[in-house]
Design a protein around this motif. Structure first.
Motif, PDB file in Angstrom:
ATOM      1  N   MET A  88       0.850  -1.187   0.000  1.00 52.69           N
ATOM      2  CA  MET A  88       0.000   0.000   0.000  1.00 52.69           C
ATOM      3  C   MET A  88       0.885   1.236   0.000  1.00 52.69           C
ATOM      4  O   MET A  88       1.807   1.345   0.794  1.00 52.69           O
ATOM      5  N   ASN A  89       0.614   2.168  -0.926  1.00 54.45           N
ATOM      6  CA  ASN A  89       1.349   3.432  -0.993  1.00 54.45           C
ATOM      7  C   ASN A  89       0.959   4.340   0.166  1.00 54.45           C
ATOM      8  O   ASN A  89      -0.204   4.356   0.575  1.00 54.45           O
ATOM      9  N   LEU A  90       1.922   5.122   0.633  1.00 52.25           N
ATOM     10  CA  LEU A  90       1.636   6.165   1.611  1.00 52.25           C
ATOM     11  C   LEU A  90       0.871   7.297   0.925  1.00 52.25           C
ATOM     12  O   LEU A  90      -0.051   7.881   1.487  1.00 52.25           O
ATOM     13  N   PHE A  91       1.290   7.610  -0.304  1.00 53.26           N
ATOM     14  CA  PHE A  91       0.719   8.701  -1.092  1.00 53.26           C
ATOM     15  C   PHE A  91       1.154   8.500  -2.535  1.00 53.26           C
ATOM     16  O   PHE A  91       2.231   7.977  -2.791  1.00 53.26           O
ATOM     17  N   CYS A  92       0.331   8.910  -3.470  1.00 51.86           N
ATOM     18  CA  CYS A  92       0.712   8.892  -4.889  1.00 51.86           C
ATOM     19  C   CYS A  92       0.106  10.118  -5.561  1.00 51.86           C
ATOM     20  O   CYS A  92      -1.124  10.240  -5.638  1.00 51.86           O
ATOM     21  N   SER A  93       0.953  11.012  -6.042  1.00 52.49           N
ATOM     22  CA  SER A  93       0.480  12.268  -6.631  1.00 52.49           C
ATOM     23  C   SER A  93      -0.270  12.061  -7.935  1.00 52.49           C
ATOM     24  O   SER A  93      -0.952  12.967  -8.409  1.00 52.49           O
ATOM     25  N   ARG A  94      -0.162  10.870  -8.521  1.00 53.68           N
ATOM     26  CA  ARG A  94      -0.811  10.588  -9.808  1.00 53.68           C
ATOM     27  C   ARG A  94      -2.080   9.753  -9.663  1.00 53.68           C
ATOM     28  O   ARG A  94      -2.649   9.322 -10.657  1.00 53.68           O
TER      29      ARG A  94
END
Length: 130
Positions: free
Chosen positions: A1-7
């Motif tokens: 799981m990503n912490l955050f993804c700007s895209r």
């Protein structure tokens, strides 16, 4: 799981450049093992910076939690942003990692481009390649 993804619109909505005066919704997904007690969105430009408190907004499964906030950049320009989290082992930062994803303890900020709401692409550029 990503912490955050700007895209990814699950983390940042809308993605891409944003017209000035528009709402930007941001979310981060943190492992419960970090023991996060507070999260902050840090937004900076040449004109200065502003911090936005993030709010706990729910669980992702049993071992991750979502934090979110909204902001409205009023002026056109280039902004830089990251996240600060308060954890059981101290303050940590989420910055830019590979492929627009968040990386724990990265000092590299993400970029946000904010343009004038009435901006129109020049007609001579239509269909062109830059």
């Amino acid at each position: 799981m990503n912490l955050f993804c700007s895209r990814d619109e699950a983390f940042r909505c809308p993605t891409g450049a944003l017209p000035a005066g528009s709402n930007l919704h941001l979310r981060i997904c943190l492992p419960r093992s970090l023991g996060c007690s507070a999260a902050t969105f840090l937004l900076c430009s040449d004109a200065g910076g502003q911090d936005y408190s993030m709010f706990w907004c729910g669980m992702e499964g049993e071992d991750h939690e979502w934090w979110e906030c909204d902001c409205i950049p009023d002026l056109a320009g280039i902004y830089w942003y990251s996240f600060r989290i308060a954890t059981w082992c101290g303050t940590r930062r989420i910055g830019r990692g590979n492929y627009g994803c968040g990386a724990l303890d990265s000092e590299l900020p993400f970029q946000l481009t904010v343009y004038e709401p009435d901006f129109q692409t020049p007609k001579w550029l239509a269909g062109g390649i830059i």
